[in-house]
Every structure is written in C-alpha cells, then in structure tokens.
Motif scaffolding. Structure first.
Motif, PDB file in Angstrom:
ATOM      1  N   GLN A  70      31.595 -80.070 -30.262  1.00 31.02           N
ATOM      2  CA  GLN A  70      30.528 -79.080 -30.282  1.00 31.02           C
ATOM      3  C   GLN A  70      30.933 -77.858 -31.085  1.00 31.02           C
ATOM      4  O   GLN A  70      32.106 -77.517 -31.143  1.00 31.02           O
ATOM      5  N   SER A  71      29.936 -77.208 -31.668  1.00 30.54           N
ATOM      6  CA  SER A  71      30.157 -75.966 -32.387  1.00 30.54           C
ATOM      7  C   SER A  71      28.901 -75.120 -32.312  1.00 30.54           C
ATOM      8  O   SER A  71      27.785 -75.649 -32.346  1.00 30.54           O
ATOM      9  N   ASP A  72      29.079 -73.821 -32.236  1.00 28.99           N
ATOM     10  CA  ASP A  72      27.931 -72.917 -32.256  1.00 28.99           C
ATOM     11  C   ASP A  72      27.441 -72.693 -33.678  1.00 28.99           C
ATOM     12  O   ASP A  72      26.250 -72.512 -33.904  1.00 28.99           O
ATOM     13  N   ASP A  73      28.354 -72.691 -34.650  1.00 28.68           N
ATOM     14  CA  ASP A  73      28.009 -72.321 -36.023  1.00 28.68           C
ATOM     15  C   ASP A  73      28.274 -73.401 -37.060  1.00 28.68           C
ATOM     16  O   ASP A  73      27.577 -73.464 -38.059  1.00 28.68           O
ATOM     17  N   GLU A  86      19.081 -76.320 -38.557  1.00 25.04           N
ATOM     18  CA  GLU A  86      17.707 -75.992 -38.191  1.00 25.04           C
ATOM     19  C   GLU A  86      17.637 -75.306 -36.838  1.00 25.04           C
ATOM     20  O   GLU A  86      16.586 -75.262 -36.213  1.00 25.04           O
ATOM     21  N   GLY A  87      18.757 -74.792 -36.368  1.00 28.34           N
ATOM     22  CA  GLY A  87      18.773 -74.048 -35.123  1.00 28.34           C
ATOM     23  C   GLY A  87      18.908 -74.892 -33.868  1.00 28.34           C
ATOM     24  O   GLY A  87      19.055 -74.367 -32.792  1.00 28.34           O
ATOM     25  N   GLY A  88      18.883 -76.207 -33.977  1.00 29.79           N
ATOM     26  CA  GLY A  88      19.016 -77.070 -32.805  1.00 29.79           C
ATOM     27  C   GLY A  88      20.428 -77.596 -32.678  1.00 29.79           C
ATOM     28  O   GLY A  88      21.344 -77.147 -33.360  1.00 29.79           O
ATOM     29  N   ASP A  89      20.604 -78.555 -31.792  1.00 32.76           N
ATOM     30  CA  ASP A  89      21.919 -79.135 -31.570  1.00 32.76           C
ATOM     31  C   ASP A  89      22.163 -80.368 -32.426  1.00 32.76           C
ATOM     32  O   ASP A  89      23.175 -81.022 -32.284  1.00 32.76           O
ATOM     33  N   VAL A  90      21.246 -80.712 -33.312  1.00 25.45           N
ATOM     34  CA  VAL A  90      21.332 -81.958 -34.052  1.00 25.45           C
ATOM     35  C   VAL A  90      22.680 -82.121 -34.744  1.00 25.45           C
ATOM     36  O   VAL A  90      23.308 -83.165 -34.656  1.00 25.45           O
ATOM     37  N   TYR A  91      23.159 -81.117 -35.416  1.00 24.75           N
ATOM     38  CA  TYR A  91      24.431 -81.215 -36.128  1.00 24.75           C
ATOM     39  C   TYR A  91      25.510 -80.316 -35.525  1.00 24.75           C
ATOM     40  O   TYR A  91      26.522 -80.071 -36.142  1.00 24.75           O
ATOM     41  N   HIS A  92      25.275 -79.824 -34.311  1.00 23.30           N
ATOM     42  CA  HIS A  92      26.250 -78.962 -33.646  1.00 23.30           C
ATOM     43  C   HIS A  92      26.858 -79.611 -32.410  1.00 23.30           C
ATOM     44  O   HIS A  92      27.713 -79.027 -31.770  1.00 23.30           O
TER      45      HIS A  92
END
Length: 129
Positions: A39-42, A70-76
């Motif tokens: 996980q990552s926030d940024d 895009e502000g979601g968790d898709v790539y985070h």
C-alpha cells in the motif's frame, strides 16, 4: 529489504531506499481482513508481468504510464495473494523516481494471529533527474 507490519519502505531518500520504523514511508506491507498487500498513499504500484524476469526502467515507465492517479485505491493498494518469489512491482513516487521491487520471500501464513508476516524484496530505484 524486509517489510513487515511495523515498518515501511522509504524510496525518496536521495541516495538509496531505506526502511522506516514509523510506517510513514512510501510503501507499506499490510495484512488485514483476508490477505496482505502493498500500500501507498502517494506512490503508484503496478505488478510487472512478462515472460522473462528483469524489468528495466523502460519497462516500468511503460507499464506505469497507464496507471494514472485518479484518487482511488486502484494503483495504491496491490493484493499479494498471487505474488510469489520473483514477482516484480514497478512503483512511481510523486517526485518522478521509479522503483522496481522484486519479491524474494513472502510469509503471510501467520498474519492474522501472530503478526509476524513479512515480505523480503530486492529494490532498485531510478532517480528522476
């Protein structure tokens, strides 16, 4: 590098990646509910899948080019259920730095009761100049 539920990976340190004990780094290894994930926030996180291992900077740039924040968790938030030794992940820090994480060892079998789950990975960082 070894990541667990008490530390995190700090990529943008100027010279080399390091782990931080306060979990305020760029990439965290977290286990909850039904599994473990990166996980990552940024930073953006995308698994690199190819016939041959050994993703290059060009490979990571290409695969991360399709991963827009895009502000979601898709790539985070990337679930690690199917990731085994040798799995490769490209990570893009907001600074433009790109990292390649190659899983060496993953231990998630005891995360729910003992909290001793961990992930060992080789890390290469290409700095944005």
């Amino acid at each position: 590098m070894t990541l667990n539920e008490k530390n995190s990976l700090y990529l943008h340190d100027g010279k080399r990646p390091a782990t931080r004990e306060n979990r305020k780094g760029d990439v965290r290894f977290t286990c909850k509910d039904v599994g473990c994930s990166l996980q990552s926030d940024d930073s953006l996180i995308v698994q690199y899948i190819a016939e041959e291992a050994g993703a290059t900077l060009g490979d990571c740039r290409w695969i991360l080019g399709g991963a827009e924040d895009e502000g979601g968790d898709v790539y985070h938030d990337f679930p690690l259920a199917a990731a085994s030794a040798g799995s490769e992940f490209c990570v893009k820090h907001p600074s433009g730095d790109i990292a390649l994480l190659v899983v060496q060892v993953k231990s998630t079998a005891l995360w729910d009761t003992s909290g001793v789950s961990f992930l060992m990975a080789d890390v290469t960082v290409w700095r944005a100049t």
